[in-house]
Design an enzyme around this catalytic site. Structure first.
Site, PDB file in Angstrom:
ATOM      1  N   LYS A 206      62.441 -21.407  19.424  1.00  0.00           N
ATOM      2  CA  LYS A 206      63.471 -21.968  20.300  1.00  0.00           C
ATOM      3  C   LYS A 206      64.494 -22.755  19.483  1.00  0.00           C
ATOM      4  O   LYS A 206      64.170 -23.764  18.878  1.00  0.00           O
ATOM      5  CB  LYS A 206      62.865 -22.913  21.336  1.00  0.00           C
ATOM      6  CG  LYS A 206      63.905 -23.278  22.402  1.00  0.00           C
ATOM      7  CD  LYS A 206      63.525 -24.488  23.231  1.00  0.00           C
ATOM      8  CE  LYS A 206      63.893 -25.783  22.582  1.00  0.00           C
ATOM      9  NZ  LYS A 206      65.344 -25.986  22.405  1.00  0.00           N
ATOM     10  N   GLU A 280      58.380 -31.974  11.066  1.00  0.00           N
ATOM     11  CA  GLU A 280      59.350 -32.467  10.086  1.00  0.00           C
ATOM     12  C   GLU A 280      60.332 -33.330  10.860  1.00  0.00           C
ATOM     13  O   GLU A 280      61.110 -32.817  11.657  1.00  0.00           O
ATOM     14  CB  GLU A 280      60.016 -31.269   9.390  1.00  0.00           C
ATOM     15  CG  GLU A 280      60.559 -31.630   8.042  1.00  0.00           C
ATOM     16  CD  GLU A 280      62.014 -32.014   8.125  1.00  0.00           C
ATOM     17  OE1 GLU A 280      62.284 -33.230   8.232  1.00  0.00           O
ATOM     18  OE2 GLU A 280      62.865 -31.116   8.112  1.00  0.00           O
ATOM     19  N   CYS A 314      68.241 -34.945   7.993  1.00  0.00           N
ATOM     20  CA  CYS A 314      67.077 -35.839   8.052  1.00  0.00           C
ATOM     21  C   CYS A 314      66.829 -36.516   6.709  1.00  0.00           C
ATOM     22  O   CYS A 314      66.324 -37.630   6.661  1.00  0.00           O
ATOM     23  CB  CYS A 314      65.849 -35.059   8.505  1.00  0.00           C
ATOM     24  SG  CYS A 314      65.673 -33.500   7.646  1.00  0.00           S
ATOM     25  N   GLU A 411      67.180 -44.670  12.149  1.00  0.00           N
ATOM     26  CA  GLU A 411      67.907 -43.454  11.766  1.00  0.00           C
ATOM     27  C   GLU A 411      69.158 -43.307  12.640  1.00  0.00           C
ATOM     28  O   GLU A 411      69.068 -43.274  13.865  1.00  0.00           O
ATOM     29  CB  GLU A 411      67.006 -42.234  11.946  1.00  0.00           C
ATOM     30  CG  GLU A 411      67.674 -40.958  11.448  1.00  0.00           C
ATOM     31  CD  GLU A 411      66.813 -39.711  11.651  1.00  0.00           C
ATOM     32  OE1 GLU A 411      66.297 -39.514  12.766  1.00  0.00           O
ATOM     33  OE2 GLU A 411      66.681 -38.939  10.681  1.00  0.00           O
TER      34      GLU A 411
HETATM   35  P1  NAI Z   1      65.246 -33.644  19.616  1.00  0.00           P
HETATM   36  O1  NAI Z   1      64.055 -33.999  18.812  1.00  0.00           O
HETATM   37  O2  NAI Z   1      65.244 -33.968  21.072  1.00  0.00           O
HETATM   38  O3  NAI Z   1      65.527 -32.076  19.503  1.00  0.00           O
HETATM   39  C1  NAI Z   1      65.017 -31.202  18.522  1.00  0.00           C
HETATM   40  C2  NAI Z   1      64.493 -29.927  19.179  1.00  0.00           C
HETATM   41  O4  NAI Z   1      63.372 -30.243  20.007  1.00  0.00           O
HETATM   42  C3  NAI Z   1      65.496 -29.229  20.097  1.00  0.00           C
HETATM   43  O5  NAI Z   1      65.330 -27.837  19.994  1.00  0.00           O
HETATM   44  C4  NAI Z   1      65.065 -29.706  21.478  1.00  0.00           C
HETATM   45  O6  NAI Z   1      65.443 -28.837  22.512  1.00  0.00           O
HETATM   46  C5  NAI Z   1      63.563 -29.736  21.328  1.00  0.00           C
HETATM   47  N1  NAI Z   1      62.852 -30.621  22.259  1.00  0.00           N
HETATM   48  C6  NAI Z   1      63.330 -31.703  22.924  1.00  0.00           C
HETATM   49  N2  NAI Z   1      62.370 -32.257  23.685  1.00  0.00           N
HETATM   50  C7  NAI Z   1      61.241 -31.520  23.489  1.00  0.00           C
HETATM   51  C8  NAI Z   1      59.906 -31.590  23.986  1.00  0.00           C
HETATM   52  N3  NAI Z   1      59.522 -32.556  24.826  1.00  0.00           N
HETATM   53  N4  NAI Z   1      59.011 -30.663  23.568  1.00  0.00           N
HETATM   54  C9  NAI Z   1      59.369 -29.705  22.704  1.00  0.00           C
HETATM   55  N5  NAI Z   1      60.608 -29.578  22.216  1.00  0.00           N
HETATM   56  C10 NAI Z   1      61.542 -30.478  22.582  1.00  0.00           C
HETATM   57  O7  NAI Z   1      66.507 -34.294  18.922  1.00  0.00           O
HETATM   58  P2  NAI Z   1      67.927 -34.654  19.581  1.00  0.00           P
HETATM   59  O8  NAI Z   1      67.741 -35.339  20.914  1.00  0.00           O
HETATM   60  O9  NAI Z   1      68.755 -33.452  19.556  1.00  0.00           O
HETATM   61  O10 NAI Z   1      68.469 -35.742  18.556  1.00  0.00           O
HETATM   62  C11 NAI Z   1      68.093 -37.100  18.677  1.00  0.00           C
HETATM   63  C12 NAI Z   1      67.875 -37.732  17.337  1.00  0.00           C
HETATM   64  O11 NAI Z   1      66.823 -37.083  16.647  1.00  0.00           O
HETATM   65  C13 NAI Z   1      69.045 -37.641  16.379  1.00  0.00           C
HETATM   66  O12 NAI Z   1      69.958 -38.644  16.617  1.00  0.00           O
HETATM   67  C14 NAI Z   1      68.361 -37.781  15.061  1.00  0.00           C
HETATM   68  O13 NAI Z   1      68.143 -39.139  14.755  1.00  0.00           O
HETATM   69  C15 NAI Z   1      67.030 -37.110  15.263  1.00  0.00           C
HETATM   70  N6  NAI Z   1      67.009 -35.716  14.767  1.00  0.00           N
HETATM   71  C16 NAI Z   1      66.359 -35.448  13.608  1.00  0.00           C
HETATM   72  C17 NAI Z   1      66.365 -34.165  13.100  1.00  0.00           C
HETATM   73  C18 NAI Z   1      65.691 -33.830  11.828  1.00  0.00           C
HETATM   74  O14 NAI Z   1      66.056 -32.849  11.202  1.00  0.00           O
HETATM   75  N7  NAI Z   1      64.692 -34.559  11.422  1.00  0.00           N
HETATM   76  C19 NAI Z   1      67.064 -33.081  13.769  1.00  0.00           C
HETATM   77  C20 NAI Z   1      67.662 -33.440  15.022  1.00  0.00           C
HETATM   78  C21 NAI Z   1      67.631 -34.719  15.465  1.00  0.00           C
END
Ligand code: NAI
Ligand code: MG
Length: 500
Positions: A206, A280, A314, A411
């Protein structure tokens, strides 16, 4: 493109004008990448069992271009029935075909996918930039070539797994559920899918809801490569779709990249199940400049480390530690360099900083900016023009911050750098490690011995020395503490997909 001036609190209007004049005098002519050659459908269905199929409930959401706020395409939202269908397709493909064919046969498909990604590199780069907001220079030179490189690299492992785990007979796990974020959309898809296929697993992936398009283009590439139906399924949607994958009993392994909050949630729901997982998550990397470093080289690396991809990284070097004796010169050179960064149209080849990925992310970054100012930190933002539409945030540096400041601890995931000083190695190691995260770090020094000493003491999965943000499919990547569990990339990246 229509432009408006943004206000800058720190500079007088005369100073702002002088800075903008200086920049426009020296700016290159616009050099936008053409979008004529890309092929995008108006509406994308789910990719299940080798075909694009409509979702059970006819629900679609918009994918927009964050630099113009224009809708690019509609994307299907997968619900429970769709996820069930995708997992079943993956299971059937695993049992019926993928676990039966020879390893070198698996590799053949993967090499094919890698080559088609290379052939379509220009189109993929443009779509990545339109859908996610990152500068074309990065999607063209980093994201897409590295995505192809991951398929090439892991294709090479497919028939050598016995060497990866000597003395054992490694076997695949079955169906892998993979959930990826929006900061490196195609690259993260390749990063997850390639090791899963090489080890004989099948996949339900996804993409993130703001950046689904290159994953759907990858689905077309997978069709073109004739990969057996069901080996890779791509279901689009938001968090709910993600949690349906995580909690599906037919999934044997979860690979997640995203926020620490969602990572913790996933870990809780997987506790006590048979599922293996790798997470990650976030980071707050320390980038450390010692007084003996080559300052110009270090400043360039610091700028790359935090402003690259709008700080949506990240492992971004978001905390800078400067040895006290060189603080003045580093700050001067840093501000001079930041003043020349080009913020704007991501499709322009001169752009250094593109659009923030979404309105929500822009709001989050803006909130941290106000928190920093409220906490009493000093702040520098260059007076640059940004387009009137779209989501933009100018490169920002905070100094006179304390170790306890929220902008130092949390972050931000945007182009925001905090600067602190230190006197001794022991002091900087303590400060650098004083964070809930531990994904990456950077050291700038002339002395090899210092590199070995400090990198050994930093609690971070990756430490770069005299460089930053360098990636290679052969290197493992992953974090300590709240930055996650497990490693992806390299030989280590095979292990979470194998039982042995
Ligand atoms: P997120 O963690 O909500 O989204 C990442 C992925 O997880 C997306 O595909 C989303 O649809 C999915 N997701 C969301 N809720 C889920 C659940 N309950 N179960 C399974 N999958 C789920 O991140 P978001 O809201 O886009 O960004 C928020 C913050 O997260 C950012 O401001 C940043 O600080 C951090 N982030 C860190 C990343 C990294 O590479 N470590 C990447 C993206 C965001
Ligand atoms: Mg988008």
């Amino acid at each position: 493109m229509e432009k408006t001036k943004t206000q800058n609190k720190e500079l007088t209007s005369e100073e702002q004008k002088a800075e903008i004049n200086f920049k426009t005098d020296w700016q290159y002519a616009a050099s936008p990448e053409s979008t004529d050659h890309i092929q995008l459908k108006k509406k994308y269905d789910l990719f299940i069992n080798g075909k694009f199929v409509a979702p059970a409930k006819p629900k679609y959401f918009d994918s927009i271009n964050p630099s113009t706020e224009e809708k690019i395409a509609e994307v299907a939202e997968a619900d429970e029935a769709d996820v069930n269908k995708a997992v079943k397709a993956a299971r059937d493909a695993y049992k019926g075909k993928w676990s039966k064919i020879s390893a070198s046969e698996r590799a053949k498909y993967m090499f094919r996918i890698a080559r088609i990604i290379q052939e379509k590199a220009r189109e993929l780069a443009v779509i990545e930039t339109m859908d996610g907001g990152k500068p074309i220079r990065e999607s063209r030179d980093i994201d897409i070539p590295l995505a192809a490189a991951h398929f090439f690299y892991y294709a090479g492992w497919a028939d050598k797994l016995n060497y990866a785990v000597p003395g054992k007979t490694p076997k695949p796990l079955g169906v892998a559920g993979q959930i990826i974020p929006w900061n490196f959309p195609l690259l993260m898809a390749a990063w997850k899918i390639a090791p899963a296929l090489a080890t004989g697993n099948t996949v339900v992936l996804k993409p993130a809801e703001t950046t689904s398009l290159t994953a759907l283009k990858l689905a077309e590439i997978i069709q073109e490569a004739d990969l057996p139906p069901g080996v890779v399924n791509i279901v689009t949607g938001a968090g709910k779709t993600g949690s349906l994958i995580v909690n599906h009993p037919g999934v044997d392994k979860i690979a997640f990249t995203g926020s620490t909050d969602i990572g913790k949630l996933i870990q809780k729901s997987l506790a006590g199940t048979h599922k293996k997982y790798t997470l990650e998550l976030g980071g707050k990397a320390a980038n450390i400049i010692f007084e003996d470093a080559s300052i110009d080289q270090a400043v360039e690396g610091i700028v790359n480390g935090i402003f690259f991809n709008q700080g949506h990284v990240c492992c971004a070097g978001s905390r800078l530690f400067v040895q006290e004796s060189v603080f003045e010169i580093v700050m001067r050179k840093l501000k001079d360099r930041i003043a020349t960064l080009v913020v704007g149209n991501p499709l322009d080849k001169n752009t250094d900083i593109g659009a923030i990925n979404s309105k929500a992310q822009l709001d989050k970054i803006s909130e941290y900016h106000s928190i920093g100012l409220k906490e009493g930190a000093e702040c520098y933002q260059p007076a640059c023009e940004v387009p009137s539409k779209g989501y933009w945030f100018r490169p920002t540096v905070f100094w006179n911050v304390s170790q306890a400041s929220r902008i130092v601890q949390e972050e931000i995931f945007g182009p925001v750098l905090t600067v602190q000083t230190f006197r001794t190695i022991q002091e900087v190691v303590e400060k650098a490690n004083n964070t809930p995260y531990g994904l990456s770090g950077g050291i700038w020094t002339d002395k090899g011995s210092k590199i070995f000493k400090v990198s050994g003491e930093l609690k971070a999965g990756v430490v770069w020395a005299n460089t930053f943000n360098k990636f290679d499919p052969t290197s493992p990547f992953g974090g300590y503490k709240e930055s996650g569990i497990g490693r992806e990339g390299g030989l280590h990246g095979l292990m979470p997909y194998l039982q042995y």
